[in-house]
Design a protein around this motif. Sequence first.
Motif, short mmCIF file in Angstrom:
data_model
loop_
_atom_site.label_atom_id
_atom_site.label_comp_id
_atom_site.label_asym_id
_atom_site.label_seq_id
_atom_site.Cartn_x
_atom_site.Cartn_y
_atom_site.Cartn_z
N SER A 72 0.39 8.13 -8.83
CA SER A 72 0.44 9.53 -9.25
C SER A 72 1.74 10.18 -8.79
O SER A 72 2.18 9.99 -7.65
CB SER A 72 -0.76 10.30 -8.70
N TRP A 120 -5.05 4.61 -16.24
CA TRP A 120 -6.35 5.18 -15.88
C TRP A 120 -6.89 6.04 -17.02
O TRP A 120 -8.09 6.02 -17.33
CB TRP A 120 -6.23 5.99 -14.60
N ASP A 152 -1.52 5.37 -13.20
CA ASP A 152 -1.96 6.71 -13.58
C ASP A 152 -2.06 6.85 -15.09
O ASP A 152 -2.99 7.48 -15.61
CB ASP A 152 -1.00 7.76 -13.00
N GLU A 190 -9.14 3.40 -8.02
CA GLU A 190 -8.78 4.76 -7.65
C GLU A 190 -7.56 4.78 -6.74
O GLU A 190 -6.66 5.62 -6.90
CB GLU A 190 -9.97 5.43 -6.95
N VAL A 221 -9.08 11.45 -8.43
CA VAL A 221 -9.26 10.31 -9.32
C VAL A 221 -10.65 9.74 -9.03
O VAL A 221 -10.90 9.23 -7.93
CB VAL A 221 -8.19 9.23 -9.10
#
Length: 943
Positions: free
Chosen positions: A362, A323, A320, A355, A369
């Motif tokens: 997360s 990303w 996360d 993703e 996402v």
Amino acid sequence: MSEGARGGDRPLVSIVTPAFNAADTIAEALESVLAQTQSGWEALVVDDGSTDDTAAVVGRFADRDRRIRLVRSDHAGEAAARNVGLQAAAGEWLLCLDADDWLLPEHLDRLLALTQGEQPVDVACCGWARVTPDGERIDEEHRPDLVRPFDELARFNPFAVHSCLVRRRVVANLGGFDTTLVTCADWDLWQRIARAGHPFAADWKVLAHYRIRPSSSSHRPLRVLADGLAVIARGHRTDSRVSRSAPGLERGRPSELEPEARLHLAVWTAGMLLAQGGDPDRVWQAPAGWVAPDLDPAVAASSLLRAAAIAAGTTPERADVLWRLIEPGLGAFLPRLERESQAAGLARRVGRRLERAVIGASKSLPVTVGATHAIRVEVTRPFEDVTLGADVERLRALVEVEGRRLGSIELPVFDGVVPGLVLADQVAARFGWEVLQAFFARTLVPPSEVGAWAAERNLVPDEQEPPTSIEGLMAGAGWLLFLQELWGEPTGTLDRFYDPASPAGGPTAQEAVSPRSLELSRELPVVATPESGLLPCTVGGIAIGLVSLADLGERVEPGQLRAAIIDASGFDSCLIAVREAILGRPFDAESTRLRERLRALAEARPAESTAAIAALLPRTPGLVLGRRAPIGFGTSSTRRAALPIAAAAELGEMAMILGEPVAASQVAEASTACWARYLPAWLPPAESTRVPPVIGPVAAAGSAESELVSTLPILMYHRVAPEGAAATSRYRISPAELERQLRWLRDHGYEGVDLDAWGVAVIRRRPLPGRRVLITFDDGYADFADHAWPLLKRYGYPAWLFVVSGRIGATNAWDRARGESLPCSTGTGSDGSATRAPDRLALEQPCAAVRARTDGAGPRPRALPDRALPGARTADAGDRLPHGDADAVVRHVAGACGFVFGLSTWGRQSVFGDDLLWLPRLEIRGDQPFEAFVAKVQGEEER
């Protein structure tokens, strides 16, 4: 302090540490050397022209232990400094330790132990781990093949430099470290050692730690790329620095495999650049060929995250966080990666994997996402429609039961919504057994009295110990417990439920009736067999399929009915019962008995009417819902799905081609098409179901002496031809080799089997008699008829030929990157029959499935139109699905469109419990020996 190296003793190991301005880390490295349980070492720290206090720090350690020496050198880089240390070393073994890394205490002892065996060893390796600036350890899980280590070292470096103890004379004889390489010099050395045939051995315990430091040389991505490409190039051609290569390695790894190795390094480099805020497009400036159509999207996604993690000084599990660093540049990099590699659909396939990784990391849900939205689903709460934005293509649901995580499911998003009905159906299909266990644990089985309670209900055979937990009870007798609850017989046995002669329902003397359907939660009547021989069944008022009564006579008693229903519906009856009676409501609400809940639902729903279905439809407009004709239980035809309203015309056309009449209705101002051959219901996808350990008595057909099989080798061939391009040798075998394989199958008693027969075996968990094999051919080359078909016919083996519908009568565009253009099948059989819609799908690509029959009828094709499903952009319905890369969403839509079977490229034998839309296959390769074919068929080699 150990005295092992004093008094003129020759050290066993020379530890060489190049150090340039390493005053802040060299002390920890040397402390780890002093902590070694092996004392026979010397440590040579080569000061590579440092301008800080490196020399002073090392001097203090040298005063503590004379085994530590400082060697001064002008600044010339790591490789040159290592060579200086190599020249000064006296030990039989060499270990290179960088100044910012460290060893665990057993390192030297355990690696030296590897060299003391009967077999000679010149390189001893150990496991290693990266350590973040925060002290978090990241283990490197890759363990290379040390029987032929060159194959892997030609394409990447699996070792940290201090994870390898190497014989010093071997390094000296091969010229030491290459000083033209700023980075990757250790990789280059290991590659030369492997090419020369020196034996490797390993102890994979983590004994070496590698510090992640953004300022280190390995964090100069473009420099690593340039040097790494040079090492890869050397690994794929001759290397004059190795005077005598091991047999077969003189020319290195096959040159046609080099582009894929280059691309993996380019992806790694891009991951580092993205995390550092750099331009990943710069990787393409390197003068290299990048075409690699087989590039693995899973490996590419993993490489991006791992490289980004190193550059950011964190772990890949913090996807996360990563990303946010890499996402801004992915929109340009991934399409460029796809263009350069010519790997079909690569950008989307890598993006989806990223993703998923980000969602998995997360901390809070819901979250969006990319094109994926993730939610948390608690199964004891109502399942509502999930309405989403126009850019969301997939819904990922993390499923929990009373707060305990079960796993996740993934569904396509059409017209901005995922119906709650479809979501609940998929949860039941994937986690129905776990939900049932949780329900029984909360409402039925006293936790402290499981054993005694189970004995009272005939759930424990006399010869077995009673279970001590609900998990143990469900593992051994869960299926019987479900049947007891479904049929309302708390002490019923498996023999009773499966015995047609056992009493069930009302009095056997009653008059036979002709119901339109049978509800499983109601008392069964005596039934007059309908003219069709088929009788629909419902659970909780919802149709689950058809049961055949054709072989039971004109009058069917309740016991016969029940046995037939249980045998035909199998695990589907459990999943649908869970979906209807348990999901979406608290376990302790209303009645806590399964049969009572189902009966109440059945009484509240209008029986066998379109209104019953219409009342359940979601109130969100813009959905097409349907159901294939119920050809069998446990397949995609028994699952629910939603499809885009824009596909209504095509779906109607498909239904008509398949002989499934279409009925239109209006629901909440939404034009909704539903079709069914027998009952209005739903059309649906197959998600892998977890079957219980035991589903009734197993009684296989055939004599008692017959060998029974519960696994099946499904063989995947590509092309059969006497010659072809070298780049496609993996995908081609000669006619002589195919004949040799077919002869072996015949001589060892293997019979061909049909997909339908294996599907029944998988669903009902009924072993097949005798040895069986299923043969498939991908890509649909035109010369199949010339080389493969005559041999199949001669030896009496049926086969499935999958042809790319968009290339029927054209050429194999997917092999253009390999420099080979071949004609594809015309899409008609040997008798000129036209194509029609199939009920099978090779998830290799949307294709036509041609059953190559050996009964004299010739090949009979069934074609899938090569056009996109309108509105189905998330399902890749009109795109190719290369390499069997069809995830849960693609399988969902394939099932919704009526496909029952899907053949993947996942390399293992098929077993009971496999998802019929994701059956694994064993690739029969042209670059492997005959022994590999035998091992795969016999289940001894799985990829």
